[in-house]
Design a protein around this motif. Structure first.
Motif, mmCIF file in Angstrom:
data_model
loop_
_atom_site.group_PDB
_atom_site.id
_atom_site.type_symbol
_atom_site.label_atom_id
_atom_site.label_comp_id
_atom_site.label_asym_id
_atom_site.label_seq_id
_atom_site.Cartn_x
_atom_site.Cartn_y
_atom_site.Cartn_z
ATOM 1 N N GLY A 63 0.802 -1.214 0.000
ATOM 2 C CA GLY A 63 0.000 0.000 0.000
ATOM 3 C C GLY A 63 0.838 1.268 0.000
ATOM 4 O O GLY A 63 1.804 1.398 -0.757
ATOM 5 N N ASP A 64 0.492 2.205 0.879
ATOM 6 C CA ASP A 64 1.186 3.487 0.927
ATOM 7 C C ASP A 64 2.640 3.368 1.363
ATOM 8 O O ASP A 64 3.422 4.310 1.198
ATOM 9 C CB ASP A 64 0.455 4.455 1.864
ATOM 10 C CG ASP A 64 -0.911 4.861 1.333
ATOM 11 O OD1 ASP A 64 -1.132 4.715 0.109
ATOM 12 O OD2 ASP A 64 -1.753 5.315 2.135
ATOM 13 N N ASN A 65 3.025 2.240 1.949
ATOM 14 C CA ASN A 65 4.413 2.031 2.373
ATOM 15 C C ASN A 65 5.287 1.447 1.264
ATOM 16 O O ASN A 65 6.464 1.182 1.484
ATOM 17 C CB ASN A 65 4.459 1.098 3.591
ATOM 18 C CG ASN A 65 3.832 1.726 4.817
ATOM 19 O OD1 ASN A 65 4.050 2.908 5.088
ATOM 20 N ND2 ASN A 65 3.055 0.948 5.558
ATOM 21 N N SER A 66 4.714 1.258 0.103
ATOM 22 C CA SER A 66 5.422 0.625 -0.998
ATOM 23 C C SER A 66 6.346 1.593 -1.727
ATOM 24 O O SER A 66 5.926 2.670 -2.154
ATOM 25 C CB SER A 66 4.418 0.042 -1.997
ATOM 26 O OG SER A 66 5.041 -0.286 -3.214
ATOM 27 N N VAL A 67 7.591 1.194 -1.895
ATOM 28 C CA VAL A 67 8.545 1.994 -2.661
ATOM 29 C C VAL A 67 8.235 1.919 -4.151
ATOM 30 O O VAL A 67 8.262 2.923 -4.859
ATOM 31 C CB VAL A 67 9.986 1.526 -2.387
ATOM 32 C CG1 VAL A 67 10.974 2.228 -3.317
ATOM 33 C CG2 VAL A 67 10.360 1.796 -0.936
ATOM 34 N N SER A 68 7.930 0.728 -4.650
ATOM 35 C CA SER A 68 7.652 0.595 -6.089
ATOM 36 C C SER A 68 6.421 1.405 -6.486
ATOM 37 O O SER A 68 6.376 1.996 -7.573
ATOM 38 C CB SER A 68 7.477 -0.877 -6.481
ATOM 39 O OG SER A 68 6.363 -1.462 -5.834
ATOM 40 N N ILE A 116 4.771 0.061 -14.741
ATOM 41 C CA ILE A 116 4.566 -1.067 -13.836
ATOM 42 C C ILE A 116 5.381 -0.875 -12.568
ATOM 43 O O ILE A 116 6.582 -0.611 -12.624
ATOM 44 C CB ILE A 116 4.988 -2.394 -14.503
ATOM 45 C CG1 ILE A 116 4.193 -2.627 -15.788
ATOM 46 C CG2 ILE A 116 4.809 -3.567 -13.540
ATOM 47 C CD1 ILE A 116 4.691 -3.810 -16.604
ATOM 48 N N GLY A 117 4.723 -1.017 -11.419
ATOM 49 C CA GLY A 117 5.416 -1.055 -10.140
ATOM 50 C C GLY A 117 5.696 -2.500 -9.800
ATOM 51 O O GLY A 117 4.757 -3.289 -9.609
ATOM 52 N N ALA A 118 6.980 -2.881 -9.754
ATOM 53 C CA ALA A 118 7.347 -4.288 -9.601
ATOM 54 C C ALA A 118 8.358 -4.472 -8.478
ATOM 55 O O ALA A 118 9.575 -4.404 -8.710
ATOM 56 C CB ALA A 118 7.920 -4.828 -10.915
ATOM 57 N N PRO A 119 7.903 -4.740 -7.268
ATOM 58 C CA PRO A 119 8.843 -5.014 -6.181
ATOM 59 C C PRO A 119 9.451 -6.404 -6.324
ATOM 60 O O PRO A 119 8.847 -7.287 -6.939
ATOM 61 C CB PRO A 119 7.951 -4.940 -4.936
ATOM 62 C CG PRO A 119 6.608 -5.387 -5.428
ATOM 63 C CD PRO A 119 6.497 -4.836 -6.825
ATOM 64 N N MET A 120 10.637 -6.578 -5.776
ATOM 65 C CA MET A 120 11.243 -7.907 -5.751
ATOM 66 C C MET A 120 10.807 -8.623 -4.475
ATOM 67 O O MET A 120 11.017 -8.126 -3.374
ATOM 68 C CB MET A 120 12.771 -7.831 -5.782
ATOM 69 C CG MET A 120 13.446 -9.196 -5.647
ATOM 70 S SD MET A 120 15.247 -9.108 -5.480
ATOM 71 C CE MET A 120 15.719 -8.900 -7.188
ATOM 72 N N TYR A 121 10.174 -9.784 -4.640
ATOM 73 C CA TYR A 121 9.805 -10.628 -3.502
ATOM 74 C C TYR A 121 10.563 -11.944 -3.636
ATOM 75 O O TYR A 121 10.352 -12.691 -4.598
ATOM 76 C CB TYR A 121 8.300 -10.905 -3.486
ATOM 77 C CG TYR A 121 7.436 -9.706 -3.141
ATOM 78 C CD1 TYR A 121 7.974 -8.537 -2.615
ATOM 79 C CD2 TYR A 121 6.067 -9.752 -3.337
ATOM 80 C CE1 TYR A 121 7.185 -7.448 -2.308
ATOM 81 C CE2 TYR A 121 5.256 -8.671 -3.021
ATOM 82 C CZ TYR A 121 5.824 -7.519 -2.511
ATOM 83 O OH TYR A 121 5.026 -6.433 -2.199
ATOM 84 N N ASN A 122 11.441 -12.231 -2.697
ATOM 85 C CA ASN A 122 12.188 -13.487 -2.725
ATOM 86 C C ASN A 122 12.843 -13.739 -4.086
ATOM 87 O O ASN A 122 12.730 -14.818 -4.663
ATOM 88 C CB ASN A 122 11.280 -14.660 -2.330
ATOM 89 C CG ASN A 122 10.800 -14.532 -0.897
ATOM 90 O OD1 ASN A 122 11.564 -14.148 -0.020
ATOM 91 N ND2 ASN A 122 9.535 -14.846 -0.662
ATOM 92 N N ARG A 124 -4.630 -0.373 -12.903
ATOM 93 C CA ARG A 124 -4.880 -1.757 -12.488
ATOM 94 C C ARG A 124 -3.993 -2.063 -11.281
ATOM 95 O O ARG A 124 -2.770 -2.104 -11.390
ATOM 96 C CB ARG A 124 -4.615 -2.758 -13.620
ATOM 97 C CG ARG A 124 -4.931 -4.199 -13.187
ATOM 98 C CD ARG A 124 -5.005 -5.135 -14.349
ATOM 99 N NE ARG A 124 -6.240 -5.017 -15.107
ATOM 100 C CZ ARG A 124 -7.369 -5.665 -14.817
ATOM 101 N NH1 ARG A 124 -7.437 -6.458 -13.753
ATOM 102 N NH2 ARG A 124 -8.436 -5.519 -15.573
ATOM 103 N N ASP A 125 -4.645 -2.288 -10.153
ATOM 104 C CA ASP A 125 -3.954 -2.604 -8.907
ATOM 105 C C ASP A 125 -4.065 -4.111 -8.678
ATOM 106 O O ASP A 125 -5.126 -4.619 -8.304
ATOM 107 C CB ASP A 125 -4.596 -1.839 -7.745
ATOM 108 C CG ASP A 125 -3.825 -1.982 -6.439
ATOM 109 O OD1 ASP A 125 -3.095 -2.976 -6.286
ATOM 110 O OD2 ASP A 125 -3.963 -1.104 -5.572
ATOM 111 N N LEU A 126 -2.983 -4.813 -8.883
ATOM 112 C CA LEU A 126 -3.005 -6.274 -8.821
ATOM 113 C C LEU A 126 -3.023 -6.817 -7.405
ATOM 114 O O LEU A 126 -3.301 -8.004 -7.201
ATOM 115 C CB LEU A 126 -1.794 -6.836 -9.568
ATOM 116 C CG LEU A 126 -1.745 -6.510 -11.064
ATOM 117 C CD1 LEU A 126 -0.423 -6.966 -11.663
ATOM 118 C CD2 LEU A 126 -2.913 -7.162 -11.791
ATOM 119 N N ALA A 127 -2.730 -5.959 -6.419
ATOM 120 C CA ALA A 127 -2.846 -6.381 -5.021
ATOM 121 C C ALA A 127 -4.256 -6.120 -4.524
ATOM 122 O O ALA A 127 -4.848 -6.945 -3.825
ATOM 123 C CB ALA A 127 -1.827 -5.652 -4.152
#
Length: 204
Positions: free
Chosen positions: A12-17, A90-96, A40-43
């Motif tokens: 959410g609002d704490n997201s850097v991406s 696209i906002g794409a954070p790295m997860y694992n 489009r919010d995929l979360a």
């Protein structure tokens, strides 16, 4: 001109991406006030992960379960949004070490044979979605650049670059904020650097 803004972070609002992708969209909007933005919010509204039931439903048509048909219809809408867009942010954070599963589900609905790619007579893939511009805002908790010991663990930028090349999109830019979990000062520095890099984005 139409811009598709896709976010995948669960923070959410704490997201850097999300912060960086929003800055990129704002830059494009400032450059072209008439820009039409599709969100489009995929979360917030995940696309169903592709399954055998979804593929079977394509053949069954109206005989397929209503729920599965509805999920396929949403996937088709996601594909059409992509096809209609001139610019995709696209906002794409790295997860694992990889992309969030929500973003992978979106990719699976966008890479569709006959729509965004096909195979030629020689068996080689031919991209059908060229002419678009893609900007990807990536956030990484640690440091995974090409000159770091962890470079081999990076599977977001490399993966998305391959995905878009496969469907014919060669105009892909990456805004990377890394080290965001390495400490508050490094986090702020990473955000400032990535957001600052949006100044080079031009609408044309």
């Amino acid at each position: 001109m139409k811009l598709l803004h896709v976010d995948a972070s669960i923070l959410g609002d704490n997201s850097v991406s999300r912060t960086v992708s929003a800055a990129a969209v704002a830059r494009f909007k400032n450059e072209a006030p008439e820009l039409e933005i599709v969100r489009r919010d995929l979360a917030g509204a995940p696309i169903a992960h592709l399954s055998g039931a979804h593929l079977a439903a394509l053949a069954l048509g109206s005989d397929a379960p209503a729920g599965v048909r509805a999920e396929n219809e949403e996937g088709a809408r996601a594909l059409q949004e992509f096809l209609d867009a001139d610019v995709v942010v696209i906002g794409a954070p790295m997860y694992n070490f990889g992309v969030p599963s929500q973003l992978k589900a979106w990719v699976d609905r966008v890479l569709v044979a006959g729509k965004t790619f096909r195979y030629g007579e020689d068996g080689r893939p031919v991209g059908l979605a060229g002419g678009k511009r893609v900007v990807v805002a990536i956030s990484r908790g640690g440091f995974y650049g090409a000159d770091t010991p962890m470079a081999a663990f990076e599977h977001v930028q490399s993966y998305l670059k391959a995905v878009f090349a496969f469907i014919g999109v060669t105009d892909v830019e990456f805004l990377v904020a890394e080290g965001v979990m390495a400490g508050p000062s490094l986090r702020e520095k990473a955000i400032e650097s990535a957001v600052g890099a949006t100044v080079r984005l031009k609408a044309a």
